[in-house]
Motif scaffolding. Sequence first.
Motif, mmCIF file in Angstrom:
data_model
loop_
_atom_site.group_PDB
_atom_site.id
_atom_site.type_symbol
_atom_site.label_atom_id
_atom_site.label_comp_id
_atom_site.label_asym_id
_atom_site.label_seq_id
_atom_site.Cartn_x
_atom_site.Cartn_y
_atom_site.Cartn_z
ATOM 1 N N GLU A 8 37.547 93.043 94.139
ATOM 2 C CA GLU A 8 37.364 94.252 93.342
ATOM 3 C C GLU A 8 37.582 93.961 91.857
ATOM 4 O OE1 GLU A 8 40.045 97.098 94.953
ATOM 5 O OE2 GLU A 8 38.774 97.570 96.688
ATOM 6 N N GLU A 9 38.593 93.131 91.569
ATOM 7 C CA GLU A 9 38.861 92.787 90.163
ATOM 8 C C GLU A 9 37.695 92.014 89.561
ATOM 9 O OE1 GLU A 9 42.117 90.283 87.503
ATOM 10 O OE2 GLU A 9 42.559 90.810 89.589
ATOM 11 N N THR A 10 37.121 91.100 90.338
ATOM 12 C CA THR A 10 35.970 90.333 89.854
ATOM 13 C C THR A 10 34.776 91.240 89.614
ATOM 14 O OG1 THR A 10 36.719 88.384 91.085
ATOM 15 C CG2 THR A 10 34.420 88.423 90.365
ATOM 16 N N PHE A 11 34.560 92.182 90.530
ATOM 17 C CA PHE A 11 33.441 93.113 90.391
ATOM 18 C C PHE A 11 33.600 93.966 89.140
ATOM 19 C CE2 PHE A 11 31.579 97.329 91.347
ATOM 20 C CZ PHE A 11 30.253 96.951 91.440
ATOM 21 N N ILE A 12 34.823 94.457 88.924
ATOM 22 C CA ILE A 12 35.083 95.284 87.739
ATOM 23 C C ILE A 12 34.894 94.471 86.465
ATOM 24 C CG2 ILE A 12 36.872 96.560 86.481
ATOM 25 C CD1 ILE A 12 37.994 97.420 89.185
ATOM 26 N N SER A 13 35.353 93.221 86.473
ATOM 27 C CA SER A 13 35.186 92.374 85.285
ATOM 28 C C SER A 13 33.711 92.130 84.989
ATOM 29 C CB SER A 13 35.922 91.051 85.478
ATOM 30 O OG SER A 13 35.324 90.287 86.522
ATOM 31 N N HIS A 14 32.887 92.002 86.045
ATOM 32 C CA HIS A 14 31.453 91.842 85.841
ATOM 33 C C HIS A 14 30.849 93.111 85.238
ATOM 34 C CE1 HIS A 14 31.237 87.920 87.438
ATOM 35 N NE2 HIS A 14 31.301 88.223 88.728
#
Length: 251
Positions: A8-14
Motif C-alpha cells: 500500500e505504501e508503494t502504491f501511494i508513493s507511485h
Amino acid sequence: MTDKAAGEETFISHLVELRDRLIKATIGVAIVCAALMIWPGPARIYDIIAEPMIASLPAGSKMIATGVISPFLVPMKVTLVLSLILALPWVFYQVWAFVAPGLYQHEKRLVLPLVVSSSALFMSGVAFCYYFVFGRVFKFISDFSPTSIAVTPDIENYLDFVMSMCLAFGATFEVPVVVVILVRMGIVSVAKLREIRSYVIVGAFVIAAIVTPPDVVSQFALAIPMWLLFELGLLVAPAFVRATQAPQEPV
C-alpha cells in the motif's frame, strides 16, 4: 511492516509521484502558454495560422466571425493548442521520468528513443501540414471554386479544420514508432510487414481519403508520407530491436 502495508505504501508513493509529474507537465505547458500570450500574442498567432488561407483568397479578403466572442475565444484556443505542442518534449520527459525507475537498462534503451522520436515526429507532421499541405490545398480549392461564390471562411470552422488536419498529420508521422513497437514486442515480424506492403499502401490511401478533405491534393499529401514513413519503420526496426535486446534474450 507487513507485505500488505508495504504494498500500500508503494502504491501511494507511485500515486504521489504521478501527481507530481502531472503537475510539472501542466506547469510546463502553462509557462509556454504564458510566454506565447506575451509574445507574439494570441491575435498574432492566429494571423500566422490563417496565413495559408488568406494567401489563397482574393486580395483584401478576410475571414469572418459569426460568434460574438469568437474573435477572442478562437485565438485563445489556438494559443493553448500551440503551447501543448511546443511543450510536448517536456511532457514526454515527465512521462519518461515517471516510468524510468521501474525499468531495466535494456528497457530504458527501448523507451527513451521512443519518447524522443514520438515528440519529434508529431511536431514534424504538424509542421509538414502547415508549411507544405495547407498552401496547396487552399490554392486547389480556391482555383476550383466558381467565380460566383464569395469565399469568406468562418474563423471557428477554419480552426476546426486546421486542428483536425494537424492532428491527422501528426498522428500519421508516428507510423515508424508504431512499426518499431510492433516488431519489438514480437507481434509481427519485419518480413511479414514487407509481405503485406501492398495492403499497407492501399490502407494509407483509404485512411487519407477518410481523414482529409475530398480533394486529391490533401489525400496524396497524407497517403504518400504515411507509406514512406512505414518504409522508414521497416529500415529502423531491426537495428532498434538489436540495440534494445535484453542480455538473456535471443537476438
